[in-house]
Design an enzyme around this catalytic site. Structure first.
Site, mmCIF file in Angstrom:
data_model
loop_
_atom_site.group_PDB
_atom_site.id
_atom_site.type_symbol
_atom_site.label_atom_id
_atom_site.label_comp_id
_atom_site.label_asym_id
_atom_site.label_seq_id
_atom_site.Cartn_x
_atom_site.Cartn_y
_atom_site.Cartn_z
ATOM 1 N N GLU A 36 32.657 20.357 -20.872
ATOM 2 C CA GLU A 36 33.464 19.155 -20.579
ATOM 3 C C GLU A 36 34.725 19.509 -19.816
ATOM 4 O OE1 GLU A 36 32.262 19.999 -23.518
ATOM 5 O OE2 GLU A 36 30.795 18.472 -24.046
ATOM 6 N N TYR A 105 27.444 33.139 -28.154
ATOM 7 C CA TYR A 105 28.607 32.421 -28.700
ATOM 8 C C TYR A 105 29.212 33.080 -29.933
ATOM 9 C CZ TYR A 105 26.390 28.378 -26.281
ATOM 10 O OH TYR A 105 25.820 27.507 -25.390
ATOM 11 N N ASN A 163 22.559 18.610 -21.942
ATOM 12 C CA ASN A 163 22.948 19.998 -22.240
ATOM 13 C C ASN A 163 22.474 20.489 -23.609
ATOM 14 O OD1 ASN A 163 24.191 21.244 -20.065
ATOM 15 N ND2 ASN A 163 26.270 20.598 -20.610
ATOM 16 N N ILE A 164 21.177 20.479 -23.851
ATOM 17 C CA ILE A 164 20.668 20.928 -25.161
ATOM 18 C C ILE A 164 20.740 22.457 -25.234
ATOM 19 C CG2 ILE A 164 18.668 21.009 -26.715
ATOM 20 C CD1 ILE A 164 17.816 18.266 -25.574
ATOM 21 N N LYS A 224 18.481 17.302 -12.642
ATOM 22 C CA LYS A 224 18.699 18.599 -11.986
ATOM 23 C C LYS A 224 17.452 19.453 -12.038
ATOM 24 C CE LYS A 224 21.692 18.987 -14.936
ATOM 25 N NZ LYS A 224 22.153 19.966 -15.890
ATOM 26 N N LEU A 225 17.148 20.086 -10.929
ATOM 27 C CA LEU A 225 15.917 20.878 -10.849
ATOM 28 C C LEU A 225 16.213 22.341 -10.557
ATOM 29 C CD1 LEU A 225 13.980 18.212 -8.718
ATOM 30 C CD2 LEU A 225 13.753 18.590 -11.188
ATOM 31 N N GLY A 229 16.909 22.104 -6.498
ATOM 32 C CA GLY A 229 17.829 21.045 -6.077
ATOM 33 C C GLY A 229 18.006 20.016 -7.165
ATOM 34 N N GLY A 255 25.694 23.037 -13.479
ATOM 35 C CA GLY A 255 25.379 21.654 -13.852
ATOM 36 C C GLY A 255 26.634 20.828 -14.091
ATOM 37 N N ASP A 256 27.647 21.440 -14.690
ATOM 38 C CA ASP A 256 28.888 20.709 -14.982
ATOM 39 C C ASP A 256 29.643 20.362 -13.704
ATOM 40 O OD1 ASP A 256 28.256 21.183 -17.637
ATOM 41 O OD2 ASP A 256 29.449 23.028 -17.692
HETATM 42 P P1 ADP Z 1 22.661 23.570 -15.524
HETATM 43 O O1 ADP Z 1 23.750 24.500 -15.067
HETATM 44 O O2 ADP Z 1 23.195 22.375 -16.187
HETATM 45 O O3 ADP Z 1 21.615 24.267 -16.329
HETATM 46 P P2 ADP Z 1 20.900 23.650 -13.188
HETATM 47 O O4 ADP Z 1 20.542 25.036 -13.572
HETATM 48 O O5 ADP Z 1 19.785 22.714 -12.960
HETATM 49 O O6 ADP Z 1 21.947 23.000 -14.219
HETATM 50 O O7 ADP Z 1 21.757 23.738 -11.859
HETATM 51 C C1 ADP Z 1 22.430 22.637 -11.304
HETATM 52 C C2 ADP Z 1 22.391 22.736 -9.792
HETATM 53 O O8 ADP Z 1 22.881 24.015 -9.381
HETATM 54 C C3 ADP Z 1 21.003 22.625 -9.184
HETATM 55 O O9 ADP Z 1 20.628 21.285 -9.007
HETATM 56 C C4 ADP Z 1 21.197 23.368 -7.864
HETATM 57 O O10 ADP Z 1 21.830 22.542 -6.896
HETATM 58 C C5 ADP Z 1 22.159 24.478 -8.251
HETATM 59 N N1 ADP Z 1 21.440 25.699 -8.599
HETATM 60 C C6 ADP Z 1 21.159 26.152 -9.839
HETATM 61 N N2 ADP Z 1 20.476 27.320 -9.775
HETATM 62 C C7 ADP Z 1 20.327 27.600 -8.466
HETATM 63 C C8 ADP Z 1 19.731 28.686 -7.717
HETATM 64 N N3 ADP Z 1 19.127 29.712 -8.329
HETATM 65 N N4 ADP Z 1 19.801 28.637 -6.359
HETATM 66 C C9 ADP Z 1 20.408 27.623 -5.713
HETATM 67 N N5 ADP Z 1 20.983 26.580 -6.351
HETATM 68 C C10 ADP Z 1 20.947 26.565 -7.700
HETATM 69 O O1 CKP Z 2 25.058 23.604 -18.234
HETATM 70 P P1 CKP Z 2 26.153 24.419 -17.632
HETATM 71 O O2 CKP Z 2 25.698 25.797 -17.204
HETATM 72 O O3 CKP Z 2 26.851 23.698 -16.508
HETATM 73 O O4 CKP Z 2 27.208 24.578 -18.801
HETATM 74 C C1 CKP Z 2 28.024 25.708 -18.974
HETATM 75 C C2 CKP Z 2 28.986 25.534 -20.105
HETATM 76 O O5 CKP Z 2 30.143 24.772 -22.702
HETATM 77 C C3 CKP Z 2 29.726 26.839 -20.376
HETATM 78 O O6 CKP Z 2 31.066 26.735 -19.938
HETATM 79 C C4 CKP Z 2 29.641 27.020 -21.885
HETATM 80 O O7 CKP Z 2 30.871 27.318 -22.439
HETATM 81 C C5 CKP Z 2 29.102 25.692 -22.407
HETATM 82 O O8 CKP Z 2 28.317 25.196 -21.332
HETATM 83 C C6 CKP Z 2 28.308 25.921 -23.691
HETATM 84 O O9 CKP Z 2 28.864 25.657 -24.775
HETATM 85 O O10 CKP Z 2 27.165 26.384 -23.603
HETATM 86 MG MG MG Z 3 24.127 21.892 -17.986
#
Ligand code: ADP
Ligand code: CKP
Ligand code: MG
Ligand code: MG
Length: 311
Positions: A36, A105, A163-164, A224-225, A229, A255-256
């Site tokens: 957050e 953690y 964010n599970i 998000k993929l 992308g 993702g954040d």
């Molecule tokens: P989260 O961080 O919440 O797990 P994602 O892993 O889906 O979310 O990543 C969010 C965005 O970050 C994707 O939609 C993409 O734009 C970018 N991204 C994540 N991983 C990659 C990668 N390996 N190469 C290029 N872009 C990435």
């Molecule tokens: O889904 P994201 O990779 O964008 O999230 C990362 C954050 O809060 C990271 O800062 C970490 O501290 C957390 O998610 C978590 O508690 O996992």
């Molecule tokens: Mg996330």
């Protein structure tokens, strides 16, 4: 009074200076993070105001989080100092899966997890345009979950990132709790992905997911993929943007950065295409470095990126 209020646990991140199993890592680099808080920084970079309702410990790390947040422009007036310790975590990078990271953690019983409904100021919420939180805040404690429920109850509109985190709760508990929230509250923007949607709805297909989330009262879906992308849906419109191929230092926080960028631009009246394009740029920049929020760009800097990489 701020545009957006987020509820969550800011954390101190110790990022491995070198990739590999933590037992072989000798140096760690400190960053300020937490989903957050990362979201708030993206909101501010995109020219809206944002505050976080949170607790930090009465320790050096807690002071570090408050000072860093304030320096980034976050309204820190609703961060409470709690007698427990500030939560921390380590990041193991590139092992056992190249270009992926693992979060370890040390946060159970932390100040952040003591977040409670009494921390949620009614007038602060009611004067804001949108309240944001994530599945992480629902998972860390019952009182933190109740704080999110109180804020969502009072909110004018809401965004939520599923964010599970399997290390924080079981898939069954996550499903029950998050579906409960989605059934009870209309969500203006839901941010999620195929892994979480598999747990929540038993499906992964984006179009099918949109149909089901829409039935649950979701207005805009950001799906998000990862390296492929992301896709966004609104009112029967679908926008897809491919990811950029860049060297991945640490994908944590991507993702954040995308979520905060997307939500704040959408709230300023930008189209889902524009908001998605800028969200992708933010996530692309974040994965090229250690640290979750330092690289999150302003719209002006995102435009410089887009201009450079236009096809
Ligand atoms: P989260 O961080 O919440 O797990 P994602 O892993 O889906 O979310 O990543 C969010 C965005 O970050 C994707 O939609 C993409 O734009 C970018 N991204 C994540 N991983 C990659 C990668 N390996 N190469 C290029 N872009 C990435
Ligand atoms: O889904 P994201 O990779 O964008 O999230 C990362 C954050 O809060 C990271 O800062 C970490 O501290 C957390 O998610 C978590 O508690 O996992
Ligand atoms: Mg996330
Ligand atoms: Mg990811």
């Amino acid at each position: 009074m701020v545009d957006i209020v987020a509820l969550g646990e800011p954390l101190i991140q110790f990022n491995s200076f070198t990739p590999g199993p933590l037992r072989f890592v000798n140096y760690f680099e400190k960053h300020i993070a937490g989903s957050e808080l990362n979201f708030c920084i993206a909101v501010i970079r995109n020219h809206l105001t944002c505050g976080i309702i949170a607790r930090v410990g009465n320790d050096e790390f807690g002071r570090n989080i408050i000072e860093y947040s304030r320096a980034q422009g976050i309204d820190t007036t609703h961060i409470k100092i709690d007698d427990s310790f500030t939560g921390i975590y380590f990041i193991q990078r590139g092992y056992p899966i190249p270009m992926k990271s693992e979060l370890i953690y040390y946060r159970k019983g932390s100040a952040g997890s003591k977040l409670s409904p009494e921390d949620v100021d009614e007038s602060y919420i009611k004067s804001s345009k949108l309240v944001h939180s994530t599945g992480i805040t629902l998972a860390i404690s019952d009182s933190a979950k109740d704080a999110v429920i109180k804020a969502f109850e009072l909110a004018r509109s809401r965004s939520f990132d599923t964010n599970i985190r399997p290390k924080l709760w079981s898939a069954e508990k996550a499903k029950e709790t998050i579906l409960g929230i989605l059934r009870k509250y209309d969500i203006e923007v839901l941010i999620t992905d195929p892994d979480d949607t598999k747990i929540l709805l038993g499906i992964t297909d984006p179009d099918e997911a949109y149909r089901k989330y829409k039935e649950l009262g979701v207005n805009v879906l950001l799906y998000k993929l990862g390296a492929r992308g992301a896709v966004a849906y609104h009112d029967g419109t679908k926008a897809f943007k491919e990811a950029y191929k860049v060297p991945v230092e640490d994908p944590t926080g991507a993702g954040d950065a995308m979520a905060g960028t997307f939500v704040s631009l959408y709230l300023q009246g930008k189209s889902i295409e524009y908001s998605l394009e800028h969200g992708i740029v933010a996530s692309t920049l974040v994965i090229t470095v250690r640290g979750d929020n330092e690289m999150t760009p302003t719209p002006e800097d995102a435009d410089r990126f887009l201009n450079e990489f236009k096809t």
